[in-house]
Design an enzyme around this catalytic site. Structure first.
Site, PDB file in Angstrom:
ATOM      1  CG  HIS A 159      -4.561  -0.040   3.882  1.00  0.00           C
ATOM      2  ND1 HIS A 159      -3.777  -0.885   3.128  1.00  0.00           N
ATOM      3  CD2 HIS A 159      -5.544   0.401   3.041  1.00  0.00           C
ATOM      4  CE1 HIS A 159      -4.269  -0.969   1.905  1.00  0.00           C
ATOM      5  NE2 HIS A 159      -5.332  -0.188   1.811  1.00  0.00           N
ATOM      6  CG  HIS A 161      -6.656   0.415  -1.682  1.00  0.00           C
ATOM      7  ND1 HIS A 161      -6.878  -0.293  -0.513  1.00  0.00           N
ATOM      8  CD2 HIS A 161      -7.639   0.001  -2.538  1.00  0.00           C
ATOM      9  CE1 HIS A 161      -7.941  -1.081  -0.658  1.00  0.00           C
ATOM     10  NE2 HIS A 161      -8.418  -0.915  -1.864  1.00  0.00           N
ATOM     11  CB  CYS A 191      -0.982  -0.008   1.173  1.00  0.00           C
ATOM     12  SG  CYS A 191      -0.222   0.055   2.820  1.00  0.00           S
TER      13      CYS A 191
END
Length: 356
Positions: A317, A329, A269
Site C-alpha cells: 500500500h 490515499h 493506491c
C-alpha cells in the site's frame, strides 16, 4: 490490432499474494444492547474485532494481488510497444532488402549486356589499349561496388533474422505476462469476493460498529505515531513539482477505489500516486512495490509533501504525504480516496519521486 499488423507480427515470428478463500462465518452477531459496566467487554465486540482483522487480511491480500496485476499490465504494455517497434524494423528491413536485390539484379543485367568477356579477350580485341585500361578501372570500381552490395545485402538479411528472433522472444514474454495478469486478476476477485461476503452477512448496526472500530484502530495508531515526536522533526517544504502532485492527489478525494484503476473516475493506491506525479511531469513506477524498490529512500523525519509513504512489510500500500502528519490515499474496495493520518497504518518507509 489490424489484420496487416497481425500478419506482420505472425510473419516475424515465423521467420525465425497466495489465494485463500475462506468460508464466511455463519454466526450472527448479537445486538450490543446496553453499555457494559466499566472494565467489561461489550457483547459481540470480540467477534467484530475478529471480523475486522479478517477483512484487513483479505483486503491486504487483494492489494498484493492488485500490485501483481498492475506489474504484469505494465510489462505487457511495454512489451507490446517493443513488439510494434520490432515489427516496424522488420518492415523497413524487408523493403531495404528488396531495394538491394533490385540493385543487384540491375548490376547483373548490365554485366550481361556488356558481354561478360574476360579481361584478356577484351585487351586482344581492343583497338585502343588506353581505352581498355580506362574500362578496366571502371570494371574494378564496379566489382568493388558489387562486393559492397553483397555485404550490405548479407547484413540486411542478418538484421531481419535478428529482428524476427527478438520479435518471437517478445511475443512469448507478452503471452507470459498476459497469463500472469489473468492469474492475478483471479486472485484479486476471489479475495474481494470473500471480504464482501463477510461484510454482507453483518447487520446494518454491526457494519456501522465495524466502521467505528476501524476508525478507532486507525486513530490509536496515528496517536502513537504522533506521540513518538515525529512531527517535531518533519519540517520539509514541497518543491514546485511536489505541490503539483499533492494538488492533483487531493483533488481526487471522494472518488472511489477500484483495483487496477489509474483514473480519472477511480483509483487504486499506486494508480493515484503514479498519476499524481505524472501530472507534475514525472513518470514513476506503477506499483507500490516498485515505487518502494526503485525510488530514492529518505528518512521519515526528512519527508516533505509529495513524498510517498509505503505501508506494510510487503509494500502493498502507498499514500502521498500532504503535510501536517497526513496522507492522501485510495484505501481499499468499498472506500473512496481520502485524507487520513500518515501513521494510521504500519509504515515500511518513505520514498521520494522528486529528484529536485
Amino acid at each position: 490490432m489490424g489484420t496487416g499488423r497481425r500478419g506482420l507480427i505472425a510473419a516475424a515470428v515465423t521467420v525465425v499474494c497466495a489465494v485463500t478463500v475462506l468460508a464466511a462465518p455463519g454466526t450472527a452477531f448479537a445486538d450490543p444492547g446496553p453499555a457494559p459496566p466499566p472494565g467489561a467487554t461489550a457483547p459481540g465486540t470480540k467477534d467484530l474485532e475478529a471480523v475486522r482483522a479478517e477483512l484487513d487480511r483479505l483486503y491486504r491480500a487483494a492489494a498484493l494481488a492488485t500490485d501483481q496485476y498492475n506489474a504484469a499490465e505494465e510489462r505487457a504494455r511495454r512489451q507490446s510497444a517493443e513488439l510494434a517497434a520490432l515489427a516496424r524494423k522488420i518492415t523497413e528491413g524487408q523493403e531495404k532488402l528488396a531495394r538491394l536485390k533490385e540493385r543487384a539484379g540491375a548490376a547483373a543485367r548490365a554485366q550481361y549486356r556488356s558481354g561478360g568477356l574476360p579481361d584478356e579477350a577484351k585487351l586482344v580485341l581492343s583497338d585502343d589499349p588506353g581505352e581498355f585500361l580506362d574500362g578496366t578501372g571502371r570494371v574494378i570500381q564496379g566489382q568493388r561496388a558489387t562486393k559492397g552490395l553483397i555485404t550490405e545485402t548479407d547484413r540486411a538479411q542478418q538484421d531481419l533474422k535478428t529482428y524476427a528472433g527478438d520479435a518471437s522472444a517478445q511475443w512469448e514474454k507478452l503471452e507470459e505476462n498476459r497469463r500472469a495478469k489473468a492469474a492475478a486478476q483471479k486472485k484479486v476477485e476471489k479475495q474481494i469476493a470473500a471480504a464482501e461476503k463477510v461484510e454482507s452477512e453483518l447487520e446494518k448496526e454491526e457494519r456501522e460498529r465495524l466502521e467505528r472500530l476501524e476508525r478507532e484502530a486507525a486513530q490509536r495508531a496515528q496517536t502513537a505515531w504522533l506521540d513518538s515526536g515525529i512531527l517535531e522533526e518533519v519540517d520539509g517544504e514541497a518543491t514546485g513539482d511536489g505541490r503539483k502532485a499533492v494538488e492533483f492527489a487531493t483533488a481526487q478525494v471522494g472518488k472511489p477505489y477500484a483495483w487496477g484503476a489509474e483514473g480519472p473516475a477511480a483509483y487504486d493506491c499506486s494508480g493515484l500516486t503514479s498519476r499524481a506525479w505524472a501530472s507534475a511531469g514525472l513518470a514513476i513506477p506503477r506499483t507500490s512495490q516498485q515505487q518502494w524498490k526503485r525510488l530514492r529512500h529518505v528518512e521519515a523525519e526528512d519527508m516533505r509533501p509529495g513524498d510517498l509513504i509505503i505501508y506494510f512489510e510487503d509494500a502493498s500500500h502507498v499514500g502521498m504525504y500532504v503535510g501536517d502528519g497526513r496522507v492522501v490515499h485510495a484505501p481499499r474496495p468499498g472506500r473512496t480516496v481520502t485524507i487520513t493520518g500518515a501513521g494510521s497504518m504500519p509504515i515500511l518507509g518513505v520514498v521520494r519521486p522528486d529528484p529536485a
